[in-house]
Scaffold this motif. Structure first.
Motif, PDB file in Angstrom:
ATOM      1  N   PHE A 177       4.438   7.672  -6.313  1.00 35.05           N
ATOM      2  CA  PHE A 177       5.287   8.486  -5.445  1.00 35.05           C
ATOM      3  C   PHE A 177       6.768   8.231  -5.756  1.00 35.05           C
ATOM      4  O   PHE A 177       7.184   7.072  -5.942  1.00 35.05           O
ATOM      5  CB  PHE A 177       5.042   8.165  -3.971  1.00 35.05           C
ATOM      6  CG  PHE A 177       3.666   8.529  -3.475  1.00 35.05           C
ATOM      7  CD1 PHE A 177       2.821   9.336  -4.209  1.00 35.05           C
ATOM      8  CD2 PHE A 177       3.225   8.059  -2.247  1.00 35.05           C
ATOM      9  CE1 PHE A 177       1.562   9.669  -3.744  1.00 35.05           C
ATOM     10  CE2 PHE A 177       1.975   8.392  -1.763  1.00 35.05           C
ATOM     11  CZ  PHE A 177       1.134   9.192  -2.516  1.00 35.05           C
ATOM     12  N   PRO A 178       7.576   9.272  -5.764  1.00 38.09           N
ATOM     13  CA  PRO A 178       9.018   9.087  -6.022  1.00 38.09           C
ATOM     14  C   PRO A 178       9.723   8.220  -4.984  1.00 38.09           C
ATOM     15  O   PRO A 178      10.701   7.547  -5.302  1.00 38.09           O
ATOM     16  CB  PRO A 178       9.567  10.522  -5.987  1.00 38.09           C
ATOM     17  CG  PRO A 178       8.381  11.392  -6.297  1.00 38.09           C
ATOM     18  CD  PRO A 178       7.202  10.698  -5.708  1.00 38.09           C
ATOM     19  N   HIS A 179       9.241   8.235  -3.744  1.00 42.47           N
ATOM     20  CA  HIS A 179       9.940   7.509  -2.685  1.00 42.47           C
ATOM     21  C   HIS A 179       9.204   6.250  -2.238  1.00 42.47           C
ATOM     22  O   HIS A 179       9.407   5.769  -1.110  1.00 42.47           O
ATOM     23  CB  HIS A 179      10.171   8.431  -1.485  1.00 42.47           C
ATOM     24  CG  HIS A 179      11.180   9.508  -1.758  1.00 42.47           C
ATOM     25  ND1 HIS A 179      10.830  10.841  -1.862  1.00 42.47           N
ATOM     26  CD2 HIS A 179      12.520   9.434  -1.986  1.00 42.47           C
ATOM     27  CE1 HIS A 179      11.909  11.558  -2.120  1.00 42.47           C
ATOM     28  NE2 HIS A 179      12.949  10.738  -2.203  1.00 42.47           N
ATOM     29  N   THR A 180       8.375   5.710  -3.109  1.00 45.76           N
ATOM     30  CA  THR A 180       7.793   4.400  -2.821  1.00 45.76           C
ATOM     31  C   THR A 180       8.915   3.365  -2.763  1.00 45.76           C
ATOM     32  O   THR A 180       9.846   3.389  -3.569  1.00 45.76           O
ATOM     33  CB  THR A 180       6.780   4.014  -3.908  1.00 45.76           C
ATOM     34  OG1 THR A 180       5.688   4.931  -3.861  1.00 45.76           O
ATOM     35  CG2 THR A 180       6.245   2.608  -3.687  1.00 45.76           C
ATOM     36  N   ALA A 181       8.843   2.463  -1.780  1.00 50.73           N
ATOM     37  CA  ALA A 181       9.923   1.506  -1.557  1.00 50.73           C
ATOM     38  C   ALA A 181      10.023   0.504  -2.702  1.00 50.73           C
ATOM     39  O   ALA A 181       9.085   0.323  -3.493  1.00 50.73           O
ATOM     40  CB  ALA A 181       9.693   0.773  -0.233  1.00 50.73           C
ATOM     41  N   ASP A 182      11.148  -0.167  -2.782  1.00 52.01           N
ATOM     42  CA  ASP A 182      11.336  -1.189  -3.812  1.00 52.01           C
ATOM     43  C   ASP A 182      10.280  -2.278  -3.680  1.00 52.01           C
ATOM     44  O   ASP A 182       9.753  -2.768  -4.683  1.00 52.01           O
ATOM     45  CB  ASP A 182      12.732  -1.807  -3.684  1.00 52.01           C
ATOM     46  CG  ASP A 182      13.832  -0.802  -3.986  1.00 52.01           C
ATOM     47  OD1 ASP A 182      13.605   0.096  -4.818  1.00 52.01           O
ATOM     48  OD2 ASP A 182      14.905  -0.900  -3.371  1.00 52.01           O
ATOM     49  N   ILE A 183       9.984  -2.670  -2.439  1.00 50.40           N
ATOM     50  CA  ILE A 183       8.918  -3.645  -2.182  1.00 50.40           C
ATOM     51  C   ILE A 183       8.027  -3.076  -1.089  1.00 50.40           C
ATOM     52  O   ILE A 183       8.502  -2.773   0.007  1.00 50.40           O
ATOM     53  CB  ILE A 183       9.472  -5.009  -1.732  1.00 50.40           C
ATOM     54  CG1 ILE A 183      10.501  -5.550  -2.727  1.00 50.40           C
ATOM     55  CG2 ILE A 183       8.336  -6.015  -1.547  1.00 50.40           C
ATOM     56  CD1 ILE A 183      11.205  -6.814  -2.240  1.00 50.40           C
ATOM     57  N   MET A 184       6.757  -2.908  -1.393  1.00 46.67           N
ATOM     58  CA  MET A 184       5.773  -2.474  -0.400  1.00 46.67           C
ATOM     59  C   MET A 184       5.017  -3.722   0.065  1.00 46.67           C
ATOM     60  O   MET A 184       4.495  -4.481  -0.758  1.00 46.67           O
ATOM     61  CB  MET A 184       4.804  -1.461  -0.998  1.00 46.67           C
ATOM     62  CG  MET A 184       5.463  -0.183  -1.497  1.00 46.67           C
ATOM     63  SD  MET A 184       5.967   0.939  -0.178  1.00 46.67           S
ATOM     64  CE  MET A 184       4.382   1.527   0.411  1.00 46.67           C
ATOM     65  N   VAL A 185       4.953  -3.918   1.368  1.00 53.86           N
ATOM     66  CA  VAL A 185       4.371  -5.126   1.947  1.00 53.86           C
ATOM     67  C   VAL A 185       3.180  -4.749   2.821  1.00 53.86           C
ATOM     68  O   VAL A 185       3.331  -3.994   3.782  1.00 53.86           O
ATOM     69  CB  VAL A 185       5.403  -5.893   2.799  1.00 53.86           C
ATOM     70  CG1 VAL A 185       4.803  -7.194   3.323  1.00 53.86           C
ATOM     71  CG2 VAL A 185       6.680  -6.145   2.017  1.00 53.86           C
ATOM     72  N   ASN A 186       2.020  -5.267   2.493  1.00 55.82           N
ATOM     73  CA  ASN A 186       0.845  -5.079   3.349  1.00 55.82           C
ATOM     74  C   ASN A 186       0.540  -6.397   4.045  1.00 55.82           C
ATOM     75  O   ASN A 186       0.527  -7.458   3.415  1.00 55.82           O
ATOM     76  CB  ASN A 186      -0.370  -4.645   2.525  1.00 55.82           C
ATOM     77  CG  ASN A 186      -1.426  -3.943   3.365  1.00 55.82           C
ATOM     78  OD1 ASN A 186      -1.487  -2.708   3.382  1.00 55.82           O
ATOM     79  ND2 ASN A 186      -2.265  -4.686   4.075  1.00 55.82           N
ATOM     80  N   SER A 187       0.280  -6.347   5.339  1.00 56.16           N
ATOM     81  CA  SER A 187       0.030  -7.580   6.080  1.00 56.16           C
ATOM     82  C   SER A 187      -1.286  -8.207   5.652  1.00 56.16           C
ATOM     83  O   SER A 187      -2.103  -7.593   4.961  1.00 56.16           O
ATOM     84  CB  SER A 187       0.001  -7.300   7.585  1.00 56.16           C
ATOM     85  OG  SER A 187      -1.283  -6.859   7.996  1.00 56.16           O
ATOM     86  N   MET A 188      -1.506  -9.416   6.105  1.00 54.14           N
ATOM     87  CA  MET A 188      -2.780 -10.081   5.870  1.00 54.14           C
ATOM     88  C   MET A 188      -3.904  -9.306   6.561  1.00 54.14           C
ATOM     89  O   MET A 188      -3.685  -8.522   7.462  1.00 54.14           O
ATOM     90  CB  MET A 188      -2.760 -11.508   6.393  1.00 54.14           C
ATOM     91  CG  MET A 188      -2.438 -11.657   7.885  1.00 54.14           C
ATOM     92  SD  MET A 188      -3.740 -11.179   9.085  1.00 54.14           S
ATOM     93  CE  MET A 188      -4.980 -12.378   8.723  1.00 54.14           C
ATOM     94  N   TYR A 189      -5.122  -9.531   6.075  1.00 62.82           N
ATOM     95  CA  TYR A 189      -6.314  -8.947   6.695  1.00 62.82           C
ATOM     96  C   TYR A 189      -7.425  -9.978   6.651  1.00 62.82           C
ATOM     97  O   TYR A 189      -7.691 -10.579   5.607  1.00 62.82           O
ATOM     98  CB  TYR A 189      -6.743  -7.677   5.962  1.00 62.82           C
ATOM     99  CG  TYR A 189      -8.127  -7.204   6.344  1.00 62.82           C
ATOM    100  CD1 TYR A 189      -8.418  -6.850   7.655  1.00 62.82           C
ATOM    101  CD2 TYR A 189      -9.151  -7.117   5.395  1.00 62.82           C
ATOM    102  CE1 TYR A 189      -9.689  -6.432   8.026  1.00 62.82           C
ATOM    103  CE2 TYR A 189     -10.417  -6.690   5.750  1.00 62.82           C
ATOM    104  CZ  TYR A 189     -10.686  -6.354   7.060  1.00 62.82           C
ATOM    105  OH  TYR A 189     -11.937  -5.940   7.426  1.00 62.82           O
ATOM    106  N   ASP A 190      -8.027 -10.207   7.801  1.00 61.91           N
ATOM    107  CA  ASP A 190      -9.127 -11.170   7.903  1.00 61.91           C
ATOM    108  C   ASP A 190     -10.436 -10.399   7.993  1.00 61.91           C
ATOM    109  O   ASP A 190     -10.745  -9.810   9.040  1.00 61.91           O
ATOM    110  CB  ASP A 190      -8.941 -12.043   9.145  1.00 61.91           C
ATOM    111  CG  ASP A 190     -10.000 -13.137   9.253  1.00 61.91           C
ATOM    112  OD1 ASP A 190     -10.973 -13.109   8.477  1.00 61.91           O
ATOM    113  OD2 ASP A 190      -9.861 -14.016  10.130  1.00 61.91           O
ATOM    114  N   PRO A 191     -11.234 -10.344   6.924  1.00 65.60           N
ATOM    115  CA  PRO A 191     -12.492  -9.588   6.962  1.00 65.60           C
ATOM    116  C   PRO A 191     -13.465 -10.087   8.023  1.00 65.60           C
ATOM    117  O   PRO A 191     -14.281  -9.304   8.536  1.00 65.60           O
ATOM    118  CB  PRO A 191     -13.069  -9.780   5.551  1.00 65.60           C
ATOM    119  CG  PRO A 191     -11.904 -10.175   4.707  1.00 65.60           C
ATOM    120  CD  PRO A 191     -11.000 -10.950   5.603  1.00 65.60           C
ATOM    121  N   ALA A 192     -13.393 -11.369   8.390  1.00 68.80           N
ATOM    122  CA  ALA A 192     -14.328 -11.918   9.379  1.00 68.80           C
ATOM    123  C   ALA A 192     -14.069 -11.368  10.773  1.00 68.80           C
ATOM    124  O   ALA A 192     -14.997 -11.114  11.535  1.00 68.80           O
ATOM    125  CB  ALA A 192     -14.235 -13.444   9.387  1.00 68.80           C
TER     126      ALA A 192
END
Length: 707
Positions: A593-608
């Protein structure tokens, strides 16, 4: 003979409603000290009854003749103000009716007149509904006549034979939440459909698992360059927010330009309660239309169409007050029990919740029923109640269970209206995303994502963190309904300078450097802020980062310093371990995407536990990857072709759009035209410029038996 029987039956219903209204007026005169139907010396019961009969008849006649004209005159009044104004206008009609009593015995104080008018409207509406239900044939004939009149006013010919389709979106309801609600007996209407007439198909969102991207893809066939709920665009210096009217208009324009067509609902379609119009000519509570002002704004005309019946205002107001009380009681109980996770639910939130779960629901349901009775080919409506409550109460629990039960009653009302429609209808139920539970990032770690970024950049961190505004759709819908300007400030246009712009979209964070042209590479970030990426990647509340590398192209960074080039990224391995099937492809697509941020941050995810950390004030969130937020559903009638072949997957809102378009073609429904007129529809639709008339549903829109 049949005509005389019909006329006699209608006359009998009028007489019964008149008698009940007369008795109600007599009862209120006996209870309320400021409402009189007698002279100062007192009157016999017969005289009081005659006076009440005169007053009730005059009030009913004024309501039938004057009320629609009065409400139409106030069409430009803010929608929620109109809902409140209804009571005062209704009281004024009662005072006029009392003045028309020949004996001059009727009198009431203005504030008492408002109460009497509200009660009488509700009683008359309930009586009329009960009589109509008992006379099913007469009711069908009435609805058919209303629909025929509407078609004749629009100059339409006979209703086509193929069935229409109603698409009902349960905002934020994930596949697992729906299944559990059905198993628990909370949604008997959906359970009945699943047992005999419908199939349930799960689908998977893009990385941006939120209404702006999903609904744009479903209605307009494109989710391209929608990296999150909100993002910063360097060339304009502005922040795009999916549920801000001006941003929604621009997103719809871009989608139409990219796909070359006006949308799913371009021909004979109706869009109700959505962010985008889908190219529909008939709209109500649609954000892209709400961005315009003036009499042509038929998104606000949807409120007029609902409130033109004062009984609707009475019912909705009662449910609104009950919902405010319900939220206060539920939040108080959560505080007393010290439930966790928990966020603040005071201030205006009880009223915003009541708007989403009562006012918007009632208006949208009434609009959909009116569309069906008018014989429209395709209708798409969004019911946002669950999503709003789940953000603040969590995706599962008593609060959301009650909302799901009331939504099921709304579905039953719509299904019941289909039996009276002049054509058959197939009802398709779907959602745009799910929700994942979890404590907020700030609640878990004592600082916001913006604080963490500033610390990693060596910038001063405020002692008191500024609260991150929730991105729930209802908050902006309320502001539009009140004609209040959308809040600007830092979120709309960050100030000049090199400080990073940090935005939150559920559990997805976006970091942009406004003074750097294009996407800033990892190497440049490391030279300027050498501690930033290690600080973010090693934080326990962050799952992974996406950043562009000059040497390796785009790379994904995970905990412990792990770095994987995007081309080598795989599901369930390295930084994406636990994030589920399709995560790698979703990240790769967003990188284009042209407007994807400089840093994309996804939070943690606990599958349990299925938990994530929202970067906003939400304990039920969506917007990124992790758990149920990425898994909505599609519930479709068995007489439509299967959404995907056996063993196939339905991935992305764009694929959902193509499935819905195929179903419309199967029913010989609307075909989307390509050309300049379709492109212009984004700016100028609806094309007719006339407000919609009243929805011909009368008092069928009763939602809550207890509220």
């Amino acid at each position: 003979m049949g005509r005389w029987r019909t006329t006699g039956s209608a006359l009998l219903r009028v007489i019964v409603v008149w008698v009940v209204s007369t008795l109600t007026m007599m009862l209120l005169a006996g209870i309320l000290p400021d409402f009189k139907l007698t002279s100062d010396n007192g009157d016999s019961i017969t005289r009081v009854a005659l006076t009440a009969a005169w007053g009730a008849g005059a009030f009913g006649l004024l309501g039938a003749l004057v009320w629609p004209l009065v409400v139409r005159a106030f069409l430009l009044v803010p929608a929620l103000v109109l809902g409140l104004l209804v009571f005062f206008l209704n009281g004024s009609l009662l005072l006029m009716a009392l003045r028309l009593i020949p004996t001059g015995r009727g009198a009431a104080e203005p504030e008492t007149a408002v109460i009497v008018a509200a009660v009488m409207s509700a009683v008359a509406s309930a009586t009329s509904t009960a009589l109509a239900v008992r006379d099913d044939d007469a009711y069908r004939r009435r609805l058919s006549r209303l629909a025929d009149r509407r078609r004749r006013r629009r100059g339409e010919g006979p209703v086509p034979r193929p069935p229409g389709i109603v698409f009902l979106q349960l905002d934020g309801v994930g596949e697992h939440v729906l299944r559990d609600a059905v198993d628990a007996g909370l949604m008997p209407t959906v359970a009945t459909w699943l047992k005999g007439t419908h199939r349930l198909t799960p689908w998977r969102t893009d990385w941006s698992s939120q209404t702006g991207a999903s609904q744009l893809g479903i209605l307009h066939g494109s989710t391209f360059d929608v990296p999150a709920f909100r993002w910063y665009e360097k060339e304009s210096g502005e922040v795009m927010v999916s549920n801000r009217p001006a941003s929604a208009v621009e997103l719809q324009r871009r989608a139409v330009e990219r796909t070359g067509d006006g949308g799913l609902l371009t021909l004979d379609g109706a869009s109700r309660g959505n962010l985008f119009s889908g190219g529909a000519d008939q709209v109500a509570l649609v954000l892209t239309v709400a961005a315009r002002r003036g009499r042509r704004n038929r998104s606000r005309a949807g409120y007029f169409a609902y409130f033109c019946d004062p009984a609707n205002a009475v019912r909705t107001a009662g449910s609104f007050v009950a919902e405010v009380g319900r939220e206060i009681a539920q939040s108080t109980r959560a505080r007393i029990r010290k439930e966790t996770p928990r966020i603040k639910r005071g201030g205006l939130y009880p009223f915003i919740r009541a708007f989403a779960t009562v006012v918007e629901r009632d208006v949208v349901v009434a609009a959909v029923m009116g569309d069906m009775l008018a014989g429209r080919t395709a209708v798409y409506a969004d019911l946002v109640a669950y999503d709003e409550v789940a953000h603040h109460s969590g995706p599962r629990g008593r609060d959301t269970d009650q909302v799901l039960g009331r939504l099921d009653r709304s579905l039953a009302l719509i299904a019941g209206a289909a039996q009276h429609a002049p054509r058959g209808y197939r009802i398709v139920l779907l959602s745009d995303h799910g929700q994942s539970p979890g404590e907020t990032f700030e609640g878990a770690y004592g600082l916001t994502l913006k604080d963490l970024v500033r610390a990693g950049c060596g910038l001063p961190v405020p002692r008191r963190a500024r609260r991150t505004r929730s991105g729930a759709e209802a908050r902006y819908a309320v502001r539009v309904a009140l004609h209040r300007p959308v809040e600007e400030g830092e979120e709309a246009r960050p100030g000049p300078g090199s400080d990073p712009v940090v935005l939150a979209s559920g559990n997805l964070g976006l970091i942009s450097f406004p003074d750097a042209e294009g996407r800033m590479t990892r190497e440049r970030i490391d030279r300027r802020y050498p501690a930033l990426l290690p600080t973010l990647a090693s934080h326990p509340g962050i799952g992974f980062l996406l950043v562009r590398s000059q040497e390796h192209g785009a790379v994904v960074l995970g905990r412990g310093g792990g770095e994987v080039p995007l081309a080598q990224l795989a599901d369930g391995k390295g930084p994406l371990e636990g994030f589920g099937r399709g995560a790698a492809d979703a990240v790769r697509r967003t990188d284009t995407f042209p407007h994807t941020a400089d840093i994309m941050v996804n939070s943690m995810y606990d599958p349990a536990t299925g938990q994530v950390h929202a970067f906003e004030e939400q304990i039920g969130s969506h917007g990124g990857l992790g758990g149920e937020q990425s898994h909505p559903f599609l519930l479709s009638p068995l007489d439509l072709t299967e959404p995907v072949p056996d063993g196939g997957e339905l991935v992305g809102a764009e694929q959902v759009h193509h499935v819905l378009r195929r179903w419309l073609r199967e029913g010989r429904g609307p075909q989307v035209p390509v050309g300049a007129e379709a492109l212009a529809g984004v700016e100028n639709s609806p094309s007719t410029g006339r407000p919609e008339g009243p929805f011909p549903v009368g008092s069928l829109t009763r939602q809550d038996k207890t509220s």
